[in-house]
Design an enzyme around this catalytic site. Structure first.
Site, short mmCIF file in Angstrom:
data_model
loop_
_atom_site.label_atom_id
_atom_site.label_comp_id
_atom_site.label_asym_id
_atom_site.label_seq_id
_atom_site.Cartn_x
_atom_site.Cartn_y
_atom_site.Cartn_z
N SER A 1 39.97 35.92 35.99
CA SER A 1 40.47 36.93 36.90
C SER A 1 41.11 36.28 38.13
CB SER A 1 39.32 37.87 37.28
OG SER A 1 39.82 39.03 37.89
N ASP B 1 41.96 45.16 28.75
CA ASP B 1 41.36 44.74 30.02
C ASP B 1 41.47 45.86 31.05
OD1 ASP B 1 40.78 43.47 32.54
OD2 ASP B 1 41.28 41.54 31.65
N HIS C 1 36.88 42.62 30.40
CA HIS C 1 37.52 41.75 31.39
C HIS C 1 36.96 40.34 31.26
CE1 HIS C 1 39.70 40.80 34.99
NE2 HIS C 1 38.60 40.46 35.65
#
Length: 535
Positions: free
Chosen positions: A258, A476, A504
């Site tokens: 991320s 996601d 995610h």
């Protein structure tokens, strides 16, 4: 880069208490700007209505800022400099001590300001899981995202099978975890701030949200001062290269999830000659393209969940639309009538955060969503509140992880904005593109009112960097798949791996195909063929 209040990190994820829009700016001063605080401006010629609230949809030329005294409070954890230049910092010797679950811990100092190392130093906390196999492959740095999540905490849960030849090292970036921390409010005041209605539908709710954001931002400045001007991703990347050098590594090997993909992309841009094997999983948006708001990812994940639930005798409804309606009906009711959650209350914004938290878990978390929503609908909000607490970084004792404060401090340093009126305009656009989460996540006021200007904005291409991997999941929720496509296209040496699943962050047990490709790359330098798709 433009963001919303929620962004992803591996597993628990984080609450984003800020949001900003991108623009190119020059270097920032270390003291707060003197632009005026927001005032009740006359309506824009173009406007829209949300509930009883009239929002301008034409950006304002004014950038709204807090007017604060140019003081520089003493910051806990900021120590004396190690010398007039980097030599003193590079002469440090790491002293590893045993800590939990067979890992080792250490700390080092880094310049508060790399442009003037003599000013002061911040502390960086590290944790290492030593290699257990030969041949030794050196050091693999890992970061779980956020921004603001603890890399030291990730070490014990990181999927290291197949990577036993590496020393796995996580560090807490400046402002986070056990490193020099950012703290903005007391725990009780943070509770009050988190409980604010984040999607105002009348002037009084909007005024309360703006006042709450202003109080939060003032607290950040009063407690942290100049640290806020030296806490962006560029500073963190310089810290990472300092750590690489202290550990004697000729190249940086790195896995980032991320926001960690932004760290990796910036590293490839600033230190291409030092870039080794980089894996960037659940890519954020590093481009100038703002056409896809983060809320679209949450809406897509909610649609996938609702379709799945409706096909399985879902207690929320027999169709995708009915499932979504059941969830939003609960949220709408909580707007004026919160429900009990033990000795606390579940508000609308906390319920939205709770459902968002469950979407991070992908399909494995789906069976729990209906149960939590039905319980809250029946008057017991404890389940959704616990999920929201996880995302917000609130511990069982009522304390908050530094991440809840580091997130806006890092995010606003990295991003620029066009003021409060523009934040309202963005909210209108988000609702058009993502009707559910675009509405309930609300406008992003923190960066327009932030007391420190943004850093110089990078447009990383990683020219000259070694081959690297970008991973994106079609489902996601927090970083839409298109972000991974954009990152892989913009970074010149990148190869994209597509995961055709939910959730995610992919590497580490979701897909054997992805795991095998990443391990082959990290251990043998094998770059997968372009266009690899994994289920």
């Amino acid at each position: 880069m433009r963001g919303k209040r929620i962004l992803g990190l591996l597993a628990a994820a984080s609450l984003l208490v800020s949001g900003c829009t991108a623009a190119q700016v020059g270097p920032s001063p270390s003291s707060p700007p003197s632009d005026p605080t927001p005032s009740s401006a006359s309506p824009s010629p173009t406007s829209t209505t949300v509930g009883d609230l009239v929002l301008a949809t034409r950006p304002s030329p004014m950038v709204d800022r807090l007017t604060l005294p140019p003081v520089h409070p003493t910051v806990a954890g900021v120590a004396a400099s190690l010398g007039p230049d980097l030599d003193g910092y590079l002469s440090q010797r790491l002293s590893w001590t045993d800590c939990e679950q067979g890992t080792q811990c250490a700390s080092v100092r880094a310049p508060l300001d790399y442009a003037d190392p003599s000013r002061a130093a911040v502390t960086l906390a590290l944790r290492r899981k030593p290699a257990t196999a030969t041949p030794k492959l050196g050091t693999l740095f890992i970061n779980p995202g956020g921004p603001g999540a603890s890399g030291t905490e990730l070490v014990t849960s990181f999927a290291s099978k197949g990577l036993e030849g590496y020393d796995i090292i996580g560090w807490d970036p400046r402002g986070t975890g056990s490193s020099t921390p950012v703290r903005c409010l007391s725990d009780a005041d943070t509770d009050t701030f988190i409980q604010l209605d984040q999607s105002p539908d009348d002037p009084s709710e909007r005024a309360a949200l703006l006042a709450g954001v202003e109080a939060f931002n003032k607290g950040c400045w009063q407690r942290n001062g100049d640290l806020l001007a030296h806490i962006g991703t560029v500073d963190t990347v310089r810290d990472l290269d300092l750590l690489r050098r202290l550990l004697g590594q000729p190249k940086l090997n790195f896995v980032g999830y991320s926001y960690g993909t932004q760290i990796g992309a910036y590293y490839a841009e600033l230190f291409p000659e030092n870039t080794g094997r980089l894996v960037l999983d659940a890519a954020v948006n590093i481009t100038d393209d703002e056409s896809i708001p983060q809320a679209e990812g949450f809406d897509l994940a909610l649609t996938h969940y609702a379709t799945w639930c409706a096909a399985r005798s879902c207690p929320l409804g027999g169709s995708e639309a009915a499932v979504k309606s059941a969830i939003t009906r609960l949220w709408d009711r909580l707007d004026s009538s919160p429900v009990k959650a033990g000795d606390r209350m579940l508000t609308q914004s906390l319920a939205v955060t709770g459902v968002a938290a469950m979407l991070y878990g992908g399909a494995e978390a789906w069976p729990s969503i209906a149960l939590l929503v039905k319980s809250a609908d029946a008057g017991d909000g404890r389940g959704l509140l616990a999920a929201a607490d996880l995302l917000n970084g609130r511990n069982e004792d009522g304390s908050y992880d530094p991440m809840v404060y580091a997130f806006p401090a890092i995010g606003c340093r990295d991003s620029t904005d066009d003021g409060v009126v523009d934040a309202d305009a963005d909210w209108v656009t988000d609702q058009r593109k993502a009707p559910v989460f675009g509405k309930y996540l609300g406008p992003s006021y923190t960066c327009p009112l932030w007391p420190v200007r943004a850093d110089v904005q990078l447009h990383p291409t990683g020219a000259g960097a070694a081959p690297l991997l970008v991973i994106g999941a079609l489902g996601d929720n927090a970083t839409p798949y298109r972000y991974a496509e954009w990152m892989a296209k913009q970074l010149k040496s990148a190869t994209l791996i597509t995961y055709t699943g939910e959730g995610h962050g992919t590497f580490g047990g979701k897909s054997t195909c992805v795991d095998q490709a990443v391990i082959a790359y990290l251990t043998r330098g094998v770059v997968p063929a372009a266009g690899l798709r994994c289920s």
